[in-house]
Write an enzyme that holds these catalytic residues in place. Sequence first.
Site, PDB file in Angstrom:
ATOM      1  N   HIS A  47       3.364  28.317   9.337  1.00 59.21           N
ATOM      2  CA  HIS A  47       4.272  28.372  10.476  1.00 59.21           C
ATOM      3  C   HIS A  47       4.198  27.050  11.250  1.00 59.21           C
ATOM      4  CE1 HIS A  47       4.094  32.964  10.512  1.00 59.21           C
ATOM      5  NE2 HIS A  47       2.933  32.680   9.924  1.00 59.21           N
ATOM      6  N   GLU A 129      -0.793  28.406  11.541  1.00 61.33           N
ATOM      7  CA  GLU A 129       0.164  27.767  12.450  1.00 61.33           C
ATOM      8  C   GLU A 129      -0.151  26.278  12.570  1.00 61.33           C
ATOM      9  OE1 GLU A 129       2.742  28.985  14.102  1.00 61.33           O
ATOM     10  OE2 GLU A 129       2.467  31.159  14.271  1.00 61.33           O
ATOM     11  N   HIS A 165       7.192  30.448   6.931  1.00 60.04           N
ATOM     12  CA  HIS A 165       7.754  31.591   7.644  1.00 60.04           C
ATOM     13  C   HIS A 165       9.242  31.729   7.306  1.00 60.04           C
ATOM     14  CE1 HIS A 165       7.456  33.913  11.728  1.00 60.04           C
ATOM     15  NE2 HIS A 165       7.592  34.717  10.698  1.00 60.04           N
ATOM     16  N   ASP A 175      10.817  28.099  10.496  1.00 60.72           N
ATOM     17  CA  ASP A 175       9.658  27.215  10.504  1.00 60.72           C
ATOM     18  C   ASP A 175       8.851  27.351   9.212  1.00 60.72           C
ATOM     19  OD1 ASP A 175       9.088  29.898  11.708  1.00 60.72           O
ATOM     20  OD2 ASP A 175       7.036  29.142  11.832  1.00 60.72           O
TER      21      ASP A 175
END
Length: 200
Positions: A47, A129, A165, A175
């Site tokens: 992400h 992330e 994602h 993303d």
Amino acid sequence: MNPPEPLNPTSSQPLWHKGWYRYARALASPNFGPRPLQAPIDLIVIHSISLPPGEFGNGNVQRLFCNQLDWDAHPYFQGIRGLQVSSHFFITRGGSLWQFVSADERAWHAGPSSYRGRSNCNDDSIGIELEGLEGGLFEAPQYETLAGLCAALLQAYPIAHIAGHEHIAPGRKHDPGAGFDWRQLQSSLAATDQGFPLKI
């Protein structure tokens, strides 16, 4: 599950301890739960995130994942007020690695999703992330940390797929976006096309 005490990277401690990675800074999120019984942990989902979008290094991502974000601190936060989410890992622009949920547990990062014929990707995936702006470029230290983390995950879990994602929630999420270099990650892992998103 609370994270264990930080392990000394120079010691003989194992690389993983109850799903916590030795080289990550542990900050436990309350936003997690058990995985379904016998769920294969075989997917890594990448992400991108920044709060507010495009602003880096302010600690807001860590606060969000720990339910400590001040919703009144910025107008953008009104649109996500009350959101309870988490990711297993977060990599800052400078390459620092944070961990919020044991990789053995189910973090809340994917949302409604489907990939390789299965829905509810939170059940069997590990979320990473990257601090960044959707569609923007990422920094060299982030790729370096990401490659090391993915290599460690490949050793510890039956990872067969790595996706963004955008690939597990197409149309809803975008993303990490066009600025993410999939080929660089693939090359750093000496991986074949199998298991990576199509048309990277």
